[in-house]
Design a protein around this motif. Sequence first.
Motif, PDB file in Angstrom:
ATOM      1  N   GLY A  83     -97.912  97.932  42.054  1.00 13.10           N
ATOM      2  CA  GLY A  83     -99.317  97.583  41.830  1.00 13.10           C
ATOM      3  C   GLY A  83     -99.552  96.102  41.626  1.00 13.10           C
ATOM      4  N   ASP A  84     -98.478  95.354  41.462  1.00 16.32           N
ATOM      5  CA  ASP A  84     -98.607  93.899  41.325  1.00 16.32           C
ATOM      6  C   ASP A  84     -98.716  93.224  42.685  1.00 16.32           C
ATOM      7  N   SER A  85     -98.481  93.964  43.752  1.00 19.70           N
ATOM      8  CA  SER A  85     -98.585  93.393  45.098  1.00 19.70           C
ATOM      9  C   SER A  85    -100.005  92.911  45.332  1.00 19.70           C
ATOM     10  N   ALA A  86    -100.131  91.621  45.630  1.00 17.36           N
ATOM     11  CA  ALA A  86    -101.447  90.997  45.789  1.00 17.36           C
ATOM     12  C   ALA A  86    -101.222  89.532  46.147  1.00 17.36           C
ATOM     13  N   VAL A  87    -102.313  88.817  46.342  1.00 16.04           N
ATOM     14  CA  VAL A  87    -102.250  87.365  46.477  1.00 16.04           C
ATOM     15  C   VAL A  87    -102.604  86.771  45.115  1.00 16.04           C
ATOM     16  N   TYR A  88    -101.814  85.808  44.692  1.00 15.48           N
ATOM     17  CA  TYR A  88    -102.015  85.159  43.403  1.00 15.48           C
ATOM     18  C   TYR A  88    -102.423  83.709  43.636  1.00 15.48           C
ATOM     19  N   PHE A  89    -103.519  83.320  42.984  1.00 15.36           N
ATOM     20  CA  PHE A  89    -104.037  81.965  43.091  1.00 15.36           C
ATOM     21  C   PHE A  89    -103.944  81.267  41.746  1.00 15.36           C
ATOM     22  N   CYS A  90    -103.571  80.010  41.781  1.00 16.89           N
ATOM     23  CA  CYS A  90    -103.769  79.191  40.598  1.00 16.89           C
ATOM     24  C   CYS A  90    -105.054  78.395  40.798  1.00 16.89           C
ATOM     25  N   ALA A  91    -105.695  78.055  39.719  1.00 15.49           N
ATOM     26  CA  ALA A  91    -106.915  77.256  39.770  1.00 15.49           C
ATOM     27  C   ALA A  91    -106.873  76.259  38.631  1.00 15.49           C
ATOM     28  N   GLU A  92    -107.442  75.100  38.858  1.00 10.18           N
ATOM     29  CA  GLU A  92    -107.468  74.066  37.841  1.00 10.18           C
ATOM     30  C   GLU A  92    -108.888  73.590  37.629  1.00 10.18           C
ATOM     31  N   LYS A  93    -109.152  73.133  36.439  1.00  8.74           N
ATOM     32  CA  LYS A  93    -110.433  72.523  36.120  1.00  8.74           C
ATOM     33  C   LYS A  93    -110.193  71.093  35.696  1.00  8.74           C
ATOM     34  N   GLY A  94    -110.884  70.162  36.310  1.00  9.28           N
ATOM     35  CA  GLY A  94    -110.774  68.768  35.940  1.00  9.28           C
ATOM     36  C   GLY A  94    -111.345  68.524  34.554  1.00  9.28           C
ATOM     37  N   GLY A  95    -111.177  67.327  34.057  1.00  4.61           N
ATOM     38  CA  GLY A  95    -111.678  67.011  32.729  1.00  4.61           C
ATOM     39  C   GLY A  95    -113.187  67.127  32.630  1.00  4.61           C
ATOM     40  N   GLY A  96    -113.680  67.299  31.420  1.00  4.92           N
ATOM     41  CA  GLY A  96    -115.113  67.444  31.204  1.00  4.92           C
ATOM     42  C   GLY A  96    -115.598  68.717  31.857  1.00  4.92           C
ATOM     43  N   TYR A  97    -116.868  68.725  32.285  1.00  2.00           N
ATOM     44  CA  TYR A  97    -117.274  69.893  33.046  1.00  2.00           C
ATOM     45  C   TYR A  97    -117.035  69.630  34.520  1.00  2.00           C
ATOM     46  N   SER A  98    -116.307  70.494  35.141  1.00  2.00           N
ATOM     47  CA  SER A  98    -116.182  70.465  36.588  1.00  2.00           C
ATOM     48  C   SER A  98    -115.850  71.875  37.024  1.00  2.00           C
ATOM     49  N   THR A  99    -116.057  72.147  38.276  1.00  2.00           N
ATOM     50  CA  THR A  99    -115.797  73.488  38.777  1.00  2.00           C
ATOM     51  C   THR A  99    -114.305  73.679  39.013  1.00  2.00           C
ATOM     52  N   LEU A 100    -113.907  74.929  39.169  1.00  2.00           N
ATOM     53  CA  LEU A 100    -112.510  75.242  39.427  1.00  2.00           C
ATOM     54  C   LEU A 100    -112.130  74.878  40.857  1.00  2.00           C
ATOM     55  N   THR A 101    -110.924  74.351  41.012  1.00  2.16           N
ATOM     56  CA  THR A 101    -110.331  74.104  42.332  1.00  2.16           C
ATOM     57  C   THR A 101    -109.188  75.081  42.502  1.00  2.16           C
ATOM     58  N   PHE A 102    -109.199  75.805  43.622  1.00  4.73           N
ATOM     59  CA  PHE A 102    -108.209  76.862  43.840  1.00  4.73           C
ATOM     60  C   PHE A 102    -107.123  76.411  44.805  1.00  4.73           C
ATOM     61  N   GLY A 103    -105.912  76.871  44.561  1.00  8.54           N
ATOM     62  CA  GLY A 103    -104.833  76.705  45.504  1.00  8.54           C
ATOM     63  C   GLY A 103    -104.952  77.712  46.637  1.00  8.54           C
ATOM     64  N   LYS A 104    -104.020  77.640  47.598  1.00  7.70           N
ATOM     65  CA  LYS A 104    -104.106  78.490  48.778  1.00  7.70           C
ATOM     66  C   LYS A 104    -103.636  79.914  48.525  1.00  7.70           C
ATOM     67  N   GLY A 105    -102.841  80.136  47.512  1.00  4.75           N
ATOM     68  CA  GLY A 105    -102.420  81.487  47.190  1.00  4.75           C
ATOM     69  C   GLY A 105    -100.992  81.789  47.614  1.00  4.75           C
ATOM     70  N   THR A 106    -100.375  82.695  46.893  1.00  2.09           N
ATOM     71  CA  THR A 106     -99.047  83.227  47.222  1.00  2.09           C
ATOM     72  C   THR A 106     -99.150  84.732  47.314  1.00  2.09           C
ATOM     73  N   MET A 107     -98.643  85.283  48.406  1.00  6.95           N
ATOM     74  CA  MET A 107     -98.614  86.731  48.565  1.00  6.95           C
ATOM     75  C   MET A 107     -97.379  87.275  47.877  1.00  6.95           C
ATOM     76  N   LEU A 108     -97.547  88.182  46.945  1.00  4.45           N
ATOM     77  CA  LEU A 108     -96.435  88.853  46.280  1.00  4.45           C
ATOM     78  C   LEU A 108     -96.305  90.255  46.848  1.00  4.45           C
ATOM     79  N   LEU A 109     -95.138  90.562  47.400  1.00  8.29           N
ATOM     80  CA  LEU A 109     -94.870  91.884  47.962  1.00  8.29           C
ATOM     81  C   LEU A 109     -93.799  92.557  47.124  1.00  8.29           C
ATOM     82  N   VAL A 110     -94.101  93.707  46.585  1.00  6.11           N
ATOM     83  CA  VAL A 110     -93.169  94.421  45.722  1.00  6.11           C
ATOM     84  C   VAL A 110     -92.715  95.691  46.425  1.00  6.11           C
ATOM     85  N   SER A 111     -91.422  95.781  46.638  1.00  7.81           N
ATOM     86  CA  SER A 111     -90.856  96.963  47.305  1.00  7.81           C
ATOM     87  C   SER A 111     -90.369  97.966  46.270  1.00  7.81           C
ATOM     88  N   PRO A 112     -90.608  99.276  46.523  1.00 11.14           N
ATOM     89  CA  PRO A 112     -90.155 100.303  45.573  1.00 11.14           C
ATOM     90  C   PRO A 112     -88.621 100.390  45.527  1.00 11.14           C
TER      91      PRO A 112
END
Lengths: 112, 115
Positions: A83-112
Amino acid sequence: GESVGLHLPTLSVQEGDNSIINCAYSNSASDYFIWYKQESGKGPQFIIDIRSNMDKRQGQRVTVLLNKTVKHLSLQIAATQPGDSAVYFCAEKGGGYSTLTFGKGTMLLVSP
Amino acid sequence: NAGVTQTPKFRILKIGQSMTLQCAQDMNHNYMYWYRQDPGMGLKLIYYSVGAGITDKGEVPNGYNVSRSTTEDFPLRLELAAPSQTSVYFCASSYSAAGGNYGYTFGSGTRLTVV
């Protein structure tokens, strides 16, 4: 410009293994970081966050590590499940108020 | 609470047509955002709003318009659809920019194809 990126586009693991997903960020002014999980056909879901005054934060089966010296963020998932199989994104927020910037993502594939 | 609701879920447009992507949230969040997600890519910010009557451009605003007449709604308008606007669009909201949890709540997305 400043950006957030990921080292590994795809990570394949066996069920029960521990998974580590990495993220590099380049904005030294970023003060807040979030990991999101995106399952197929769904919107991103919040997993865990960390502020820049911390270097580690733990949740249920997940741990986020922040290394500000090398501008590196990682997400550790313990005892990975199919159930952890998914794309995982990190996101960062600059100083003060700013919107989130997202990375491109990593696909996690979990085999039984 | 329904959270963030987006409609429609899917849409096919012809080049030059216009449409409005709807987004509504029931969490009384001040901040709302529109992102687009292209295949294999991260999320890119189109527009955002810090409150009713206030909107601002994000990273990729060209070809889009927004309005925020109420706290709950934040529609995204495409006036002249182009193939480059084929993407999945996500709306999100957050409570506050100062202190606390900055995490966004996302809708389930609108998959738009322009042919």
